[in-house]
Design a protein around this motif. Structure first.
Motif, mmCIF file in Angstrom:
data_model
loop_
_atom_site.group_PDB
_atom_site.id
_atom_site.type_symbol
_atom_site.label_atom_id
_atom_site.label_comp_id
_atom_site.label_asym_id
_atom_site.label_seq_id
_atom_site.Cartn_x
_atom_site.Cartn_y
_atom_site.Cartn_z
ATOM 1 N N LYS B 34 0.816 -1.221 0.000
ATOM 2 C CA LYS B 34 0.000 0.000 0.000
ATOM 3 C C LYS B 34 0.847 1.267 0.000
ATOM 4 N N TYR B 35 0.210 2.344 -0.430
ATOM 5 C CA TYR B 35 0.809 3.675 -0.382
ATOM 6 C C TYR B 35 0.235 4.435 0.813
ATOM 7 N N GLY B 36 1.122 4.981 1.660
ATOM 8 C CA GLY B 36 0.618 5.776 2.786
ATOM 9 C C GLY B 36 1.267 7.133 2.913
ATOM 10 N N CYS B 37 2.498 7.274 2.416
ATOM 11 C CA CYS B 37 3.185 8.563 2.592
ATOM 12 C C CYS B 37 4.153 8.885 1.469
ATOM 13 N N GLY B 38 4.737 7.864 0.849
ATOM 14 C CA GLY B 38 5.678 8.113 -0.242
ATOM 15 C C GLY B 38 7.028 8.635 0.200
ATOM 16 N N SER B 40 8.942 7.075 3.036
ATOM 17 C CA SER B 40 9.524 6.151 4.032
ATOM 18 C C SER B 40 9.176 6.550 5.462
ATOM 19 N N LEU B 41 7.961 7.071 5.662
ATOM 20 C CA LEU B 41 7.577 7.550 6.990
ATOM 21 C C LEU B 41 6.521 6.684 7.660
ATOM 22 N N CYS B 42 5.859 5.791 6.918
ATOM 23 C CA CYS B 42 4.705 5.098 7.507
ATOM 24 C C CYS B 42 4.763 3.580 7.428
ATOM 25 N N GLY B 43 5.553 3.034 6.539
ATOM 26 C CA GLY B 43 5.717 1.576 6.478
ATOM 27 C C GLY B 43 4.644 0.817 5.717
ATOM 28 N N ALA B 44 3.625 1.501 5.191
ATOM 29 C CA ALA B 44 2.536 0.782 4.510
ATOM 30 C C ALA B 44 3.033 0.014 3.289
ATOM 31 N N CYS B 45 4.152 0.449 2.724
ATOM 32 C CA CYS B 45 4.643 -0.099 1.454
ATOM 33 C C CYS B 45 5.752 -1.118 1.653
ATOM 34 N N ARG B 55 11.245 -0.026 2.391
ATOM 35 C CA ARG B 55 10.106 0.803 1.983
ATOM 36 C C ARG B 55 10.126 0.935 0.468
ATOM 37 N N CYS B 57 8.280 2.597 -1.441
ATOM 38 C CA CYS B 57 7.841 3.889 -1.998
ATOM 39 C C CYS B 57 9.001 4.791 -2.358
HETATM 40 S S1 FES Z 1 4.296 4.639 1.710
HETATM 41 FE FE1 FES Z 1 4.822 5.250 3.685
HETATM 42 S S2 FES Z 1 6.729 4.318 3.997
HETATM 43 FE FE2 FES Z 1 6.307 3.964 1.942
#
Ligand code: FES
Ligand code: FES
Lengths: 747, 151
Positions: B34-38, B40-45, B55, B57
């Motif tokens: 998933k995409y959450g921040c683009g 490297s701040l949220c880990g969704a990817c 990460r 993204c």
């Molecule tokens: S989308 Fe948030 S760390 Fe990659």
């Protein structure tokens, strides 16, 4: 459960491909199954829009509310399957499109269960009765001798049984009974309602087989990223897209129409870059060179505005509730206890930023979106495209969190406008930066409180003035005073039994779009009210829990009408859902027992308490903090007792308490600020949200068993958290926290 | 360039600066990541590159040439990795959006540390945001998977 491979889903895929005239690029919506009413085979029983039994006896339950983590898809299946006495292995959940035939679908206000429990039980029970009638007819027995039992009808005297699949054909020919002819199961017979059951979507989630709004893929689809005006209601003065058009994959650059007040649910305008993939669209937007117009909001500074709000809160406001004569009591007092509380703007920041995909033809529009509000999405898209609503179909994907942000259909309207102009399907992706800078913010607020205590420490007067830019300004640009709708959220319904009470509101302009965030005005009202209540306990040199109980006073149902206060009780009747101080006190007692409150001094633990009724439920929180010498703090334990009346799935209610408290923690440590009318924060490096290392190490939840009607669950756990945390930090440090955000290090 | 994704070899000839995330999502239609921040701040990817949590993204395709990429879809052929089972037993997910990244990040912890402490879990998982607040259950699920408690 058999979600991913149900027949109706295959039917849908076939049908959707032919009806909409284009082939779907990839498997659409794993875990999400659009409603099947239109594709009903002749051999199926579907007495209402929520229930369909197919010829194989598979029960397809339609969920008309949006799934955003509260497990409403599971809850609705539990409710209907219960009345039908279904076999849980033979239940499929279908996600409804946006359509008025379902009634209200706006998934906010914590009302999916409270407004639908009886209605969905009736829907299930109607089908159950038809199946009994079909069996009785076949066996030539009296229907009263038959019962529904585990996906069969059972003839009690003879012991005969018929599986539902053998009854569907006949049952479908019988007249549908009026709902008053349908009897509901007694509570003692419930087999799914009130039970902990696993989410119907969990297999898909842990294997990555889910479709959220961001995940929708259509053939021949472009991805759009939009550079929106940095200041609300400004517009591009010049757009240089030369570099953008050179980015490989960029197909077009489209300037959207300028937004004009009120903001409503409209797109903000800006410049959209359409590309063959998301990366190209993002790169294209970065390469844009746009200069923007100015307006009155361009000088907005949140720091200056804070002082304006605080000054207003300290002045006399407009009285909205009055009991006794607080002003005289305050005037005559030797000593007045007073404090100002402040809470900043916040962004909902759902984990999934908004996204919507549109396919628009001359006479139809199809939308796929992570929306909390499919019907207003349909209306707003239809209006923007100047198309009759009947020609607009809105498919609801899973939502990667909503928290009120996705109650606004603006992002779907963007997708529709761009798809129309592009002549091909378009997915609009909100980047995290877009989400944090251009959303509908939780409002900033200042509140001033004054109180008087007598010699015994009893509070004899309470005066509270609340000041904040109102959500109404989003819909009426000149609105500059808190609305009744917001005052009813934890302010005007103050439960304290104080002889003299005066509640006031003050005016404030708005400079950003204001919207709903989980619990809305309850968040800042509970913060000020319960932190100040703790100040009063301290001034009276009394135990905070005991003092809070005495402030609430005797068991009673509060009659706000008697004090001239307008109160709509979350849209539900006050006689069914009274403001019941006994229930509020009960959760306070239970949560403090759970936290071992009375032993805290001996155990050298620092605890804070708050309790708040919202969305017709009662939530009390205790937070324990440890503060290190360097000022950093952590939360080893958090406790909650929740009385939400009848609950459908206690496991998921517990999860909402955990998550709601952690969301409350984020609300206490995050802030949005602005300079020159522009939001300063942009992503998770400068918009602080709770991470695993900030979250309580252990969360202990107590759900009150109750047979009263269901209250809300998704929102009530959030408001008491910040004041309980602030009160715990006071217990540990002796320092009052009256202003949010709370720094992660206090020194 | 060539790379391997979930055991399958792939050829990529596009923009070498495009992050792996968008190759997975937009070109392969593997949307479990998933995409959450683009940023490297949220880990969704989070995916694994040669077993390391990464990460996707911010990871350009140029950096994955010749590498082995594992995504949530390929973590376990039967989606029955001990963590996937533990996630189900503890009913971890709420909205589910962050959970692919959480599971991938946790899997890399267990691969190097069979019995992590609370502190080790927190420090390893602190780059993964969950806005629904499933953190306490993430901790419990990692612990029960690490103890081999899951069936
Ligand atoms: S989308 Fe948030 S760390 Fe990659
Ligand atoms: S489960 Fe929703 S963000 Fe983690």
């Amino acid at each position: 459960m058999s979600c991913p491979t149900s027949p109706s889903r295959r039917d849908f895929l076939k049908k959707s491909a032919t009806v909409s005239g284009f082939a779907l690029g990839v498997t659409l919506m794993p875990g999400i199954h659009p409603v099947s009413a239109e594709q009903t085979a002749t051999e199926s029983l579907s007495p209402n829009v929520f229930v369909e039994l197919d010829a194989d006896g598979q029960l397809h339950v339609t969920c008309h509310r949006s799934e955003m983590g509260q497990q409403i898809r599971t809850a609705i299946a539990q409710i209907i399957a219960d009345e039908l006495d279904a076999d849980w292995q033979r239940v499929t959940v279908i996600q409804a499109n946006g359509h008025p035939k379902y009634g209200d679908q706006n998934t906010d206000g914590s009302r999916s269960v409270r407004r639908n429990l009886e209605r969905l039980r009736t829907a299930g029970a109607t089908a159950a009765l038809l199946l009994r009638e079909a069996a009785a007819q076949g066996w030539q027995v009296d229907v009263s001798e038959c019962e529904n039992d585990n996906h069969t009808v059972h003839h009690i005297p003879s012991g005969r049984r018929a599986d539902y699949k053998t009854l569907v054909g006949v049952a479908a020919t019988l007249p549908i009974p009026q709902s008053d002819a349908v009897t509901l199961k007694p509570r003692s017979k419930w087999k799914f309602i009130g039970k902990v059951m696993t989410s119907v979507d969990i297999d898909d989630v842990v294997s990555g087989n889910t479709t959220f709004g961001q995940d929708v893929q259509l053939d021949n689809m472009l991805v759009a990223v939009i550079q929106r005006p940095p200041v609300m209601f400004t517009q591009p003065v010049s757009v240089d897209d030369t570099a953008t058009r050179k980015v490989a994959g960029v197909v077009d650059v489209i300037t959207l129409p300028k937004a004009t007040p009120p903001a409503a649910f409209n797109p903000l305008g800006g410049v959209a870059v359409l590309a063959k993939n998301t990366w190209a669209a993002m790169q294209g937007v970065k390469a844009l060179n746009v200069s923007w117009s100015d307006n009155a909001h361009s000088s907005y500074s949140s720091e200056q505005f804070k002082q304006t709000l605080i000054d207003t809160a300290r002045k006399d406001g407009e009285v909205v509730r009055k009991r006794g004569d607080a002003l005289t009591e305050l005037e005559n007092a030797d000593q007045v206890i007073e404090a100002t509380y402040y809470a900043p703007l916040l962004s909902q920041a759902p984990m999934e930023p908004p996204a919507a995909t549109a396919h628009v033809t001359a006479d139809s529009a199809e939308i796929w979106a992570c929306t909390q509000t499919p019907q207003s999405t349909r209306q707003n898209v239809a209006a923007a495209l100047k198309m009759p609503e009947e020609q607009v179909t809105v498919h609801v994907t899973l939502l990667g969190g909503g928290f009120g942000r996705k109650s606004k259909p603006d992002f779907s309207v963007e997708a529709a406008l761009l798809a129309k102009q592009a002549g091909q399907p378009v997915k609009v992706i909100w980047r995290r930066e877009d989400d944090i800078q251009h959303g509908y913010f939780h409002t900033v607020s200042a509140q001033h409180l004054r109180a008087v205590q007598d010699e015994a420490g009893t509070t004899t007067a309470w005066r509270h003035n609340t000041v904040f830019p109102t959500i109404s300004s989003t819909f009426n640009a000149s609105a500059n005073s808190p609305s009744n709708g917001e005052l009813r959220l934890g302010f005007i319904d103050n439960p304290f039994d104080i002889a003299n009470m005066q509640l006031e509101k003050g005016q404030a302009e708005n400079h950003v779009r204001i919207g709903w965030l989980r619990s809305v005005a309850n968040v800042y009202h509970a913060f000020a009210m319960h932190a100040f209540a703790d100040e009063l306990a301290h001034a009276a040199k009394q135990d905070s829990r005991d003092y809070l109980l005495s402030l609430i006073g005797k068991d009673r149902h509060i009659d706000l009408a008697a004090e001239g206060a307008e109160y709509d009780n979350y849209g539900d009747p006050i006689d069914v859902y009274p403001i019941d101080t006994a229930r509020l006190k009960n959760v306070i007692r239970r949560v403090t027992d759970l936290a071992d409150w009375d032993q805290r001094h001996q155990q050298k633990r620092f605890l804070g308490l708050a309790a708040h009724r919202s969305f017709l439920s009662y939530a009390a929180a205790v937070v324990e903090v440890v503060v290190e010498d360097d000022g950093s703090w952590s939360i080893p334990n958090a406790y909650m007792s929740l009385d939400a009346g009848t609950v459908v799935n206690p496991g998921h209610v517990e999860a909402q308490c955990e998550g709601g408290m952690i969301y409350g923690l984020s609300c206490a440590i995050g802030q949005i600020t602005a300079d020159n009318g522009q939001i300063n924060q942009s992503n998770f490096h400068n918009y602080q949200v709770a991470r695993i290392n900030h979250a309580p190490q252990n969360i202990h939840v107590d759900i009150v068993e109750s047979t009263t009607p269901p209250g809300g669950v998704g929102e009530p756990p959030t408001p008491p958290f910040a004041p309980a945390l602030a009160n715990a930090l006071f217990a540990a440090t002796g320092k009052r926290i009256r202003e949010l955000p709370i720094p992660l290090s206090l020194s | 360039m060539k790379l391997t994704i979930n055991g399958k070899s792939r050829q990529y000839d596009g923009d070498p600066q495009m992050p792996l995330l968008w190759y997975l999502r937009d070109e392969l239609h593997m949307t479990g990541t998933k995409y959450g921040c683009g940023m490297s701040l949220c880990g969704a990817c989070t995916v694994h590159i040669d077993g390391q949590p990464t990460r996707s993204c911010t990871l350009p395709m140029a950096a994955v040439s010749g590498k082995q990429v594992t995504t949530i879809e390929g973590l376990d052929a039967n989606h029955a990795h001990p963590l996937q089972q533990a996630w189900k037993e503890h009913n971890v997910p709420q909205c589910g959006y962050c959970q692919s990244g959480q599971i991938m990040q946790a899997a890399s912890l267990l691969a190097k540390n069979a019995a992590p402490s609370d502190e080790e879990i927190d420090s390893h998982m602190s780059g993964n945001i969950c806005r629904c607040g499933t953190y306490p259950r993430i901790r419990s699920a990692i612990k029960s998977a690490s103890k081999g408690e899951v069936s």
